[in-house]
Design an enzyme around this catalytic site. Structure first.
Site, PDB file in Angstrom:
ATOM      1  N   ARG A 104      40.432  27.682  35.483  1.00  0.00           N
ATOM      2  CA  ARG A 104      41.550  26.541  35.370  1.00  0.00           C
ATOM      3  C   ARG A 104      40.996  25.365  36.299  1.00  0.00           C
ATOM      4  O   ARG A 104      40.239  25.393  37.150  1.00  0.00           O
ATOM      5  CB  ARG A 104      42.878  27.021  36.071  1.00  0.00           C
TER       6      ARG A 104
ATOM      7  N   CYS B  47      47.302  20.023  47.230  1.00  0.00           N
ATOM      8  CA  CYS B  47      46.549  20.900  48.415  1.00  0.00           C
ATOM      9  C   CYS B  47      45.190  20.538  48.427  1.00  0.00           C
ATOM     10  O   CYS B  47      44.518  20.481  47.413  1.00  0.00           O
ATOM     11  CB  CYS B  47      46.836  22.443  48.060  1.00  0.00           C
TER      12      CYS B  47
ATOM     13  N   GLU C 272      46.703  34.640  44.176  1.00  0.00           N
ATOM     14  CA  GLU C 272      46.874  34.379  45.809  1.00  0.00           C
ATOM     15  C   GLU C 272      47.961  35.250  46.273  1.00  0.00           C
ATOM     16  O   GLU C 272      49.015  35.670  45.604  1.00  0.00           O
ATOM     17  CB  GLU C 272      47.254  32.975  45.853  1.00  0.00           C
TER      18      GLU C 272
ATOM     19  N   ARG D  39      40.341  37.462  45.545  1.00  0.00           N
ATOM     20  CA  ARG D  39      41.866  37.585  45.586  1.00  0.00           C
ATOM     21  C   ARG D  39      42.311  39.128  44.867  1.00  0.00           C
ATOM     22  O   ARG D  39      41.549  39.534  44.271  1.00  0.00           O
ATOM     23  CB  ARG D  39      42.473  36.453  44.754  1.00  0.00           C
TER      24      ARG D  39
ATOM     25  N   ARG E  61      48.055  22.634  35.294  1.00  0.00           N
ATOM     26  CA  ARG E  61      47.393  23.694  35.402  1.00  0.00           C
ATOM     27  C   ARG E  61      46.771  23.978  34.123  1.00  0.00           C
ATOM     28  O   ARG E  61      47.460  24.602  33.336  1.00  0.00           O
ATOM     29  CB  ARG E  61      47.713  24.798  36.302  1.00  0.00           C
TER      30      ARG E  61
ATOM     31  N   GLU F  78      52.296  23.827  41.530  1.00  0.00           N
ATOM     32  CA  GLU F  78      51.852  23.320  42.406  1.00  0.00           C
ATOM     33  C   GLU F  78      51.173  21.940  42.181  1.00  0.00           C
ATOM     34  O   GLU F  78      51.260  21.171  43.077  1.00  0.00           O
ATOM     35  CB  GLU F  78      50.703  24.247  43.038  1.00  0.00           C
TER      36      GLU F  78
ATOM     37  N   THR G 228      42.831  21.717  49.440  1.00  0.00           N
ATOM     38  CA  THR G 228      41.573  22.974  49.260  1.00  0.00           C
ATOM     39  C   THR G 228      41.344  22.782  47.605  1.00  0.00           C
ATOM     40  O   THR G 228      40.205  23.301  47.122  1.00  0.00           O
ATOM     41  CB  THR G 228      42.041  24.429  48.977  1.00  0.00           C
TER      42      THR G 228
ATOM     43  N   ARG H  79      39.068  26.646  39.625  1.00  0.00           N
ATOM     44  CA  ARG H  79      38.996  28.043  39.882  1.00  0.00           C
ATOM     45  C   ARG H  79      38.394  28.596  38.815  1.00  0.00           C
ATOM     46  O   ARG H  79      39.126  28.945  37.762  1.00  0.00           O
ATOM     47  CB  ARG H  79      40.311  28.428  40.749  1.00  0.00           C
TER      48      ARG H  79
HETATM   49  P1  ADP Z   1      45.526  29.890  40.662  1.00  0.00           P
HETATM   50  O1  ADP Z   1      44.324  30.473  39.876  1.00  0.00           O
HETATM   51  O2  ADP Z   1      45.957  28.864  39.399  1.00  0.00           O
HETATM   52  O3  ADP Z   1      45.270  29.065  41.799  1.00  0.00           O
HETATM   53  P2  ADP Z   1      46.560  32.431  41.395  1.00  0.00           P
HETATM   54  O4  ADP Z   1      45.327  32.673  42.096  1.00  0.00           O
HETATM   55  O5  ADP Z   1      47.986  32.652  41.784  1.00  0.00           O
HETATM   56  O6  ADP Z   1      46.587  30.765  40.875  1.00  0.00           O
HETATM   57  O7  ADP Z   1      46.544  33.244  39.823  1.00  0.00           O
HETATM   58  C1  ADP Z   1      47.300  32.752  38.708  1.00  0.00           C
HETATM   59  C2  ADP Z   1      47.540  33.931  37.844  1.00  0.00           C
HETATM   60  O8  ADP Z   1      46.199  33.917  36.941  1.00  0.00           O
HETATM   61  C3  ADP Z   1      47.769  35.180  38.299  1.00  0.00           C
HETATM   62  O9  ADP Z   1      48.689  35.947  37.436  1.00  0.00           O
HETATM   63  C4  ADP Z   1      46.357  35.791  38.233  1.00  0.00           C
HETATM   64  O10 ADP Z   1      46.490  37.248  38.144  1.00  0.00           O
HETATM   65  C5  ADP Z   1      45.809  35.397  37.003  1.00  0.00           C
HETATM   66  N1  ADP Z   1      44.415  35.200  36.957  1.00  0.00           N
HETATM   67  C6  ADP Z   1      43.373  34.768  37.790  1.00  0.00           C
HETATM   68  N2  ADP Z   1      42.182  35.037  37.412  1.00  0.00           N
HETATM   69  C7  ADP Z   1      42.355  35.885  36.383  1.00  0.00           C
HETATM   70  C8  ADP Z   1      41.301  36.594  35.443  1.00  0.00           C
HETATM   71  N3  ADP Z   1      40.259  36.525  35.562  1.00  0.00           N
HETATM   72  N4  ADP Z   1      41.876  37.390  34.528  1.00  0.00           N
HETATM   73  C9  ADP Z   1      43.264  37.440  34.295  1.00  0.00           C
HETATM   74  N5  ADP Z   1      44.112  36.620  35.054  1.00  0.00           N
HETATM   75  C10 ADP Z   1      43.841  36.087  35.979  1.00  0.00           C
HETATM   76  N1  DAR Z   2      49.262  28.719  51.190  1.00  0.00           N
HETATM   77  C1  DAR Z   2      48.817  27.366  51.500  1.00  0.00           C
HETATM   78  C2  DAR Z   2      47.541  26.634  50.541  1.00  0.00           C
HETATM   79  C3  DAR Z   2      46.385  27.224  50.705  1.00  0.00           C
HETATM   80  C4  DAR Z   2      45.467  27.153  49.380  1.00  0.00           C
HETATM   81  N2  DAR Z   2      46.236  27.676  48.193  1.00  0.00           N
HETATM   82  C5  DAR Z   2      46.844  27.018  47.215  1.00  0.00           C
HETATM   83  N3  DAR Z   2      46.815  25.669  47.478  1.00  0.00           N
HETATM   84  N4  DAR Z   2      47.510  27.513  46.317  1.00  0.00           N
HETATM   85  C6  DAR Z   2      48.127  27.668  52.983  1.00  0.00           C
HETATM   86  O1  DAR Z   2      47.973  26.503  53.856  1.00  0.00           O
HETATM   87  O2  DAR Z   2      47.361  28.834  53.255  1.00  0.00           O
END
Ligand code: ADP
Ligand code: DAR
Length: 343
Positions: A112, A257, A300, A295, A215, A211, A259, A266
């Site tokens: 993404r 953010c 997250e 993760r 995305r 966020e 980051t 990601r």
């Molecule tokens: P982001 O990746 O958008 O920063 P998250 O880490 O919260 O946010 O992940 C968002 C959603 O994407 C979650 O439901 C997570 O389970 C799903 N996800 C992330 N990576 C994968 C993957 N490789 N396969 C399937 N689902 C994924």
């Molecule tokens: N939870 C916030 C953001 C950390 C990075 N993750 C994001 N942007 N979704 C923190 O300051 O921990």
């Protein structure tokens, strides 16, 4: 506004880098959108377990509040004030034959990017009217997509809880009520202006006004990382002809953010590593070496389940998109090798 009372054991980048001197210099400043230092740091003040604790309300935040953002960006990304970000979205430059063609380890792959509209505030400083305009502009742009990218938009407003819960459970839709986002105003007027676009196979999806304002997501079962990246690139290139993205030569793609600055990418796999899971020290030695983040399987702030982990690139700024995916790929190859040796 007084200097925030932050506990001695606070470990966030906010606690580390907001000095009394920088606070005094920045506390009365406001961006053209009226975004203040107090708004920028509120998430880290109320959530002392934040990793970062600071968000930008607009592109200007990164220059107006540079005495806070610059040391955070240097510390987190190793990226200096004079450094220039570069982008490379050419899948031909990615060396990534499927590392798990038999599907023994990799459950699914997802890549993404975050994007925000040029000439608009970011989520923390946007008005309801502006956010609704972003939704309308993005949905209009998405409606022109064709072929594999053709799909439909589903506003969150009016979506049944059952459908919403199923989409979240199946990893397609963002969760809601994140306290870190809430504290910086990113959940205002929820669920209005938010939604999800996806094709019929749910291999191409776009989150609207979570966020970040977009995305853009490519995902599928299995470990064909190059195919996922190629689909994402064609989607980015199609959408950017309709929706202008906020970008700077210094920081790359602008995100709420810090980051996510730069590539805002990601690239992750859900991967089963039950043996390595029994030796987290060995596991983390490999993820550290390849700049990977671990993760849980619901993203997250979630936990792994059944020895399945979400493994992704940690670096986003100061490297190209191809290098970010290569980081993840090379790390996954090393993790699979280690898992096989332990088995
Ligand atoms: P982001 O990746 O958008 O920063 P998250 O880490 O919260 O946010 O992940 C968002 C959603 O994407 C979650 O439901 C997570 O389970 C799903 N996800 C992330 N990576 C994968 C993957 N490789 N396969 C399937 N689902 C994924
Ligand atoms: N939870 C916030 C953001 C950390 C990075 N993750 C994001 N942007 N979704 C923190 O300051 O921990």
């Amino acid at each position: 506004m007084n200097y925030p009372k932050l506990p001695e054991d606070c470990k966030s980048m906010l606690c580390k880098h907001l000095t009394p001197e920088s606070f005094e210099e920045l506390k009365n400043k406001k961006t053209a959108n009226g975004f203040t230092l107090e708004q920028a740091i509120n998430s880290g003040v109320v959530n002392i377990d934040s990793g970062i604790g600071v968000y930008a309300g607009d592109k200007e935040s990164y220059t107006l509040f540079d005495k806070l953002f610059d040391p955070i960006i240097k510390d987190y990304h190793g990226f200096g004030k004079e450094d220039k970000h570069t982008s490379n979205l050419n899948p031909d430059d990615l060396n990534a034959p499927n590392p798990d063609p038999d599907g023994e380890f990799i459950v699914s792959t997802r890549i993404r990017v975050g994007r925000n509209m040029d000439n608009m505030p970011l989520g923390p400083a946007i008005s309801k009217e502006q956010r609704d305009k972003v939704e309308a502009s993005v949905v209009e742009g998405l409606s022109t997509l064709d072929g594999e990218l053709k799909g439909d938009y589903f506003p969150l407003l009016g979506m049944s809880k059952e459908i919403q819960d199923d989409l979240i459970k199946d990893h397609f839709l963002f969760k809601e009520g994140d306290r870190f986002l809430d504290a910086v105003g990113l959940n205002k007027n929820w669920p209005e202006g938010r939604g999800i676009y996806h094709n019929s196979d749910k291999t191409f999806l776009v989150w609207v006004n979570e966020e970040d304002q977009l995305r853009i997501i490519s995902m599928q079962q299995g470990g064909d990382i190059k195919e996922v990246f190629s689909r994402l690139v064609s989607a980015i290139k199609s959408i950017e002809t309709k929706v202008p993205f906020s970008y700077s030569e210094h920081l790359g793609y602008i995100t709420s953010c810090p980051t996510n600055l730069g590539t805002a990418m990601r690239a992750s796999v859900h991967i089963a590593l039950p043996k390595l899971a029994e030796d987290m020290e060995a596991f983390k030695t490999i993820t550290d070496k390849y700049y990977l983040q671990i993760r849980g399987i619901h993203g997250e702030h979630s936990e792994s389940e059944g020895g399945v982990y979400d493994i992704s690139n940690l670096r986003r700024l100061g490297i190209t998109e191809v290098e970010a995916v290569q980081d993840m790929y090379d790390g996954v190859v090393a993790l699979i090798k280690a898992e096989k040796e332990l088995s």
